[in-house]
Design an enzyme around this catalytic site. Structure first.
Site, PDB file in Angstrom:
ATOM      1  N   HIS A  67      -6.332  25.371  -6.002  1.00  0.00           N
ATOM      2  CA  HIS A  67      -7.751  25.435  -5.843  1.00  0.00           C
ATOM      3  C   HIS A  67      -8.413  26.601  -6.218  1.00  0.00           C
ATOM      4  CE1 HIS A  67     -12.066  24.871  -4.778  1.00  0.00           C
ATOM      5  NE2 HIS A  67     -11.897  25.953  -4.168  1.00  0.00           N
ATOM      6  N   ARG A  82      -9.463  30.741 -12.846  1.00  0.00           N
ATOM      7  CA  ARG A  82      -9.719  29.585 -13.247  1.00  0.00           C
ATOM      8  C   ARG A  82      -9.029  29.240 -14.585  1.00  0.00           C
ATOM      9  NH1 ARG A  82     -12.960  26.617 -10.651  1.00  0.00           N
ATOM     10  NH2 ARG A  82     -13.788  25.223 -12.232  1.00  0.00           N
ATOM     11  N   ASN A 142      -2.976  18.704  -7.853  1.00  0.00           N
ATOM     12  CA  ASN A 142      -3.177  19.676  -9.127  1.00  0.00           C
ATOM     13  C   ASN A 142      -2.894  20.894  -8.650  1.00  0.00           C
ATOM     14  OD1 ASN A 142      -5.397  20.215  -7.422  1.00  0.00           O
ATOM     15  ND2 ASN A 142      -7.106  20.177  -9.324  1.00  0.00           N
ATOM     16  N   ARG A 147      -1.406  24.997 -13.188  1.00  0.00           N
ATOM     17  CA  ARG A 147      -1.638  23.436 -13.016  1.00  0.00           C
ATOM     18  C   ARG A 147      -0.622  22.652 -13.868  1.00  0.00           C
ATOM     19  NH1 ARG A 147      -7.889  23.490 -11.771  1.00  0.00           N
ATOM     20  NH2 ARG A 147      -8.024  23.323  -9.579  1.00  0.00           N
ATOM     21  N   LYS A 189      -2.120  24.113  -2.573  1.00  0.00           N
ATOM     22  CA  LYS A 189      -2.159  22.990  -2.167  1.00  0.00           C
ATOM     23  C   LYS A 189      -1.106  22.169  -1.502  1.00  0.00           C
ATOM     24  CE  LYS A 189      -6.397  21.562  -4.962  1.00  0.00           C
ATOM     25  NZ  LYS A 189      -7.162  20.577  -5.589  1.00  0.00           N
TER      26      LYS A 189
HETATM   27  P1  CMP Z   1     -10.337  21.427  -6.655  1.00  0.00           P
HETATM   28  O1  CMP Z   1     -10.277  22.731  -7.646  1.00  0.00           O
HETATM   29  O2  CMP Z   1      -9.654  21.645  -5.611  1.00  0.00           O
HETATM   30  O3  CMP Z   1     -11.929  21.094  -6.602  1.00  0.00           O
HETATM   31  C1  CMP Z   1     -12.041  19.550  -6.137  1.00  0.00           C
HETATM   32  C2  CMP Z   1     -10.975  18.635  -6.205  1.00  0.00           C
HETATM   33  O4  CMP Z   1     -11.246  17.585  -6.496  1.00  0.00           O
HETATM   34  C3  CMP Z   1     -10.261  19.087  -7.759  1.00  0.00           C
HETATM   35  O5  CMP Z   1      -9.641  20.470  -7.877  1.00  0.00           O
HETATM   36  C4  CMP Z   1      -9.433  18.031  -8.002  1.00  0.00           C
HETATM   37  O6  CMP Z   1      -8.075  18.047  -7.229  1.00  0.00           O
HETATM   38  C5  CMP Z   1     -10.324  16.748  -7.290  1.00  0.00           C
HETATM   39  N1  CMP Z   1     -10.579  16.062  -8.176  1.00  0.00           N
HETATM   40  C6  CMP Z   1     -11.589  16.184  -9.152  1.00  0.00           C
HETATM   41  N2  CMP Z   1     -12.259  15.420  -9.840  1.00  0.00           N
HETATM   42  C7  CMP Z   1     -11.252  14.247  -9.271  1.00  0.00           C
HETATM   43  C8  CMP Z   1     -11.157  12.765  -9.833  1.00  0.00           C
HETATM   44  N3  CMP Z   1     -11.861  12.323 -10.920  1.00  0.00           N
HETATM   45  N4  CMP Z   1     -10.118  12.103  -8.971  1.00  0.00           N
HETATM   46  C9  CMP Z   1      -9.558  12.743  -8.056  1.00  0.00           C
HETATM   47  N5  CMP Z   1      -9.784  14.016  -7.783  1.00  0.00           N
HETATM   48  C10 CMP Z   1     -10.560  14.699  -8.308  1.00  0.00           C
END
Ligand code: CMP
Length: 141
Positions: A118, A88, A115, A105, A12
């Protein structure tokens, strides 16, 4: 019989800004993922919205898609047995604050939104996400 599985991962914008790309790719190789395709690009807000369409009703959708279109990302198609679950595990929990030591992460993430990485969460999403970024001919044989 052992079955190879494919998954899509994104380094990211926060991790690219921290110069973490090399470290993260090294983790993929050390953990026996085969890199089938890889590219750096920037996506716009609309493209981020399409990619994360499953989260359209979530309160964080706008902020997530703004963030994902805020700078370069690196997308990779990865392959190994059990690739989706293994990636994961290597990524760690969505919220870096709760991620295990040794995960990507934990090392590079700074918040649930920023984070670092993805990874696809299931076979059907992996298929969609791989085809979102790569044409079939771009994947190594
Ligand atoms: P990712 O694996 O990219 O899939 C969806 C993304 O949404 C997740 O990682 C986080 O970065 C983001 N995300 C999930 N939950 C929240 C939350 N409660 N607040 C903000 N971002 C979130």
């Amino acid at each position: 019989m052992k079955t190879l599985q494919r998954t899509l991962t994104i380094v990211k914008p926060d991790a690219v800004r921290k110069n973490a790309v090399g470290d993260i790719i090294e983790q993929f190789e050390k953990n026996s993922f085969r890199i089938l395709a890889m590219k750096m690009l920037e996506i716009n807000k609309h493209q981020a919205e399409q990619f994360y369409a499953v989260h359209a009703s979530r309160p964080f959708y706008h902020s997530l898609t703004e963030f994902m279109s805020s700078g370069p990302i690196v997308v990779l198609a990865l392959e190994k047995e059990n690739a989706i679950a293994d990636l994961r595990e290597l990524m760690g929990a969505t919220n870096p604050a709760g991620a295990k030591e040794g995960t990507i992460r934990k090392k590079w993430g700074s918040s649930i939104e920023h984070n670092a990485i993805h990874g696809s969460d299931a076979d059907d999403t992996a298929r969609f996400e791989l085809s979102y970024f790569f044409a079939g001919y771009e994947l190594a044989k």
